[in-house]
Write a protein that holds these residues in place. Structure first.
Motif, mmCIF file in Angstrom:
data_model
loop_
_atom_site.group_PDB
_atom_site.id
_atom_site.type_symbol
_atom_site.label_atom_id
_atom_site.label_comp_id
_atom_site.label_asym_id
_atom_site.label_seq_id
_atom_site.Cartn_x
_atom_site.Cartn_y
_atom_site.Cartn_z
ATOM 1 N N LEU A 102 4.443 8.210 -2.312
ATOM 2 C CA LEU A 102 4.177 7.306 -1.188
ATOM 3 C C LEU A 102 3.207 6.227 -1.641
ATOM 4 N N VAL A 103 3.606 4.961 -1.494
ATOM 5 C CA VAL A 103 2.717 3.852 -1.797
ATOM 6 C C VAL A 103 2.188 3.280 -0.493
ATOM 7 N N LEU A 104 0.863 3.217 -0.372
ATOM 8 C CA LEU A 104 0.180 2.739 0.825
ATOM 9 C C LEU A 104 -0.399 1.354 0.553
ATOM 10 N N SER A 105 -0.098 0.399 1.432
ATOM 11 C CA SER A 105 -0.546 -0.981 1.239
ATOM 12 C C SER A 105 -1.533 -1.376 2.332
ATOM 13 N N HIS A 106 -2.674 -1.886 1.911
ATOM 14 C CA HIS A 106 -3.752 -2.240 2.837
ATOM 15 C C HIS A 106 -3.568 -3.654 3.367
ATOM 16 N N GLY A 107 -4.536 -4.112 4.135
ATOM 17 C CA GLY A 107 -4.524 -5.467 4.668
ATOM 18 C C GLY A 107 -5.868 -6.136 4.478
ATOM 19 N N TRP A 108 -6.208 -7.027 5.394
ATOM 20 C CA TRP A 108 -7.483 -7.739 5.367
ATOM 21 C C TRP A 108 -8.236 -7.390 6.649
ATOM 22 N N PRO A 109 -9.546 -7.208 6.643
ATOM 23 C CA PRO A 109 -10.472 -7.402 5.533
ATOM 24 C C PRO A 109 -10.863 -6.070 4.884
ATOM 25 N N ASP A 110 -10.038 -5.574 4.003
ATOM 26 C CA ASP A 110 -10.348 -4.301 3.353
ATOM 27 C C ASP A 110 -9.697 -4.251 1.990
ATOM 28 N N SER A 111 -9.376 -3.050 1.522
ATOM 29 C CA SER A 111 -8.873 -2.821 0.173
ATOM 30 C C SER A 111 -8.377 -1.376 0.143
ATOM 31 N N PHE A 112 -8.393 -0.736 -1.031
ATOM 32 C CA PHE A 112 -8.068 0.682 -1.078
ATOM 33 C C PHE A 112 -8.985 1.499 -0.173
ATOM 34 N N TRP A 113 -10.147 0.924 0.167
ATOM 35 C CA TRP A 113 -11.105 1.554 1.094
ATOM 36 C C TRP A 113 -10.424 2.037 2.368
ATOM 37 N N ARG A 114 -9.434 1.282 2.867
ATOM 38 C CA ARG A 114 -8.775 1.634 4.126
ATOM 39 C C ARG A 114 -8.219 3.053 4.089
ATOM 40 N N TYR A 115 -7.756 3.504 2.933
ATOM 41 C CA TYR A 115 -7.079 4.796 2.832
ATOM 42 C C TYR A 115 -7.932 5.875 2.158
#
Length: 391
Positions: A102-115
């Protein structure tokens, strides 16, 4: 990372003490604007709250402890499209049947931090009260210009280009077929993964449908869709100024936000509050340390400008691309505190929708706000498609 280096390199950043001292000095030297009495959050970021946050950032926040905690995630760098890309790659723990990558894609304003909270729930569900058979191999890349990935020196990449990089990354990791999930910009990246690599993506999960683009006859819209378009217009007039700046003049804003950590905090914290399910109290969704971890990642990596430029790239995507129909089975979890939640009829116009749910809690950053709920949404949605990844 040079081209002569191994394709995958373990990555554990170590912040130089001088960088933190510079940050603290800038925070202590903040030149504060005035504000009308009792303005609160009505005109933007509440200056009273921000003063407290900045004071703690300067003299109470322990970045080294947060950096050490993030280092528990297995993280790597590789080169894709001429750029160094940072990503989490966490294999499933003791799986009881074939594992779904599973590849998880973040958004703004964040990064890998979101997951960062949800990764262990997905890789080791048995240790968290769920079925061990629902384990995933989890991949969480930082998009170019975000987090610890390289900042493009040329034109910014749009979501279509990033989806192509993620397909290449999954090949490099040995995953011919996989699931994709994301929110915000990550929702678009996941969508284009399904559009451009339907032979590889077994199913797609998203937490939003993105800003609507109507290419057909407005008379064909349902009453619910018309009401939603009206709401989108109202939201854009009152809340969309940041997006207009990102799309048109990101470099102008980037000067101040790159120079002033207090300014960076004001720009991002307002969105964490407005887009989360916090009832106006941002620290109901994020602890102060969690907020500052996200902010410090942006500050130390100098990525606020490069992250904003992706809006400009995405705004140039032709409407025809936006209207393409996703035939890969798709699911949506529409969390109550998120922005611009679309009606199901709109989602079905351009997507093969097989599941739509409305969880009880959570907002735009659901994977971070409500990791247990988000993990269960992914487990439930992808369960029927696990076998397809090994076909």
């Amino acid at each position: 990372m040079s081209d002569a280096s191994p394709r995958l390199e373990p990555f554990i950043p170590q912040t130089e003490p001088a960088a933190l001292e510079d940050l603290r000095a800038r925070l202590r030297a903040t030149r504060w604007p005035d504000a009308p009495e009792d303005a609160g959050w009505s005109l933007g970021t509440d200056i009273t709250y921000l003063r407290e946050l900045v004071a703690y950032w300067a003299d109470g926040f322990d970045w080294m402890a947060q950096e050490k905690a993030l280092a528990r995630l297995p993280r790597f760098r590789t080169r894709l499209g001429g750029l160094g890309i940072h990503f989490v790659h966490a294999p499933a723990v003791a799986p009881t049947r074939p594992v779904l990558p599973l590849v998880l894609s973040h958004g703004w304003p964040d990064s890998f931090w979101r997951y960062s909270k949800v990764v262990p729930l997905l890789t080791d569900p048995g240790a968290h009260g769920a079925d061990p058979a629902d384990a995933f191999d989890v991949v969480v890349p930082d998009m170019p210009g975000f987090g610890y990935s390289d900042r493009p020196t040329g034109p910014p990449l749009n979501s279509i280009a990033v989806a192509g990089l993620w397909a290449e990354l999954m090949s490099e990791l040995g995953y011919p077929r996989f699931g994709a999930a994301g929110g915000d910009i990550g929702s678009h990246v996941s969508r284009y993964l399904a559009l451009d690599h339907p032979d590889r993506v077994v199913a797609v999960h998203r937490t939003d449908g993105g800003l609507p683009v109507l290419t057909g006859d407005p008379a064909d819209l349902t009453p619910e869709e018309r009401a939603w378009f009206s709401d989108v217009g109202t939201w854009g007039a009152s809340e969309g100024a940041y997006g207009a700046i990102h799309r048109t003049k990101p470099q102008t804003a980037a000067v101040g936000l790159t120079d002033s950590p207090a300014g960076l905090a004001a720009w991002i914290v307002e969105k964490l509050r407005a887009w989360s399910d916090c009832d106006g109290d941002v620290e109901r969704s994020f602890t102060r340390d969690e907020i500052l971890t996200n902010l410090t990642l942006y500050w130390l990596t100098d990525t606020i400008g490069s992250s904003m430029r992706m809006y400009s790239a995405n705004s140039a995507i032709p409407p025809g691309q936006l209207a393409r129909r996703v035939e890969v089975p798709s699911g949506f979890s529409l969390f109550p505190g998120d922005i611009l939640r679309p009606p199901k009829a709109w989602l079905e116009r351009t997507t093969n929708v097989v599941r739509v749910t409305e969880p009880a809690r959570g907002g735009h950053f659901a994977a971070f706000e409500e990791p247990e709920l988000y993990a269960e949404e992914l487990r439930a949605f992808f369960r029927p498609y696990r076998a397809a990844a090994t076909d």
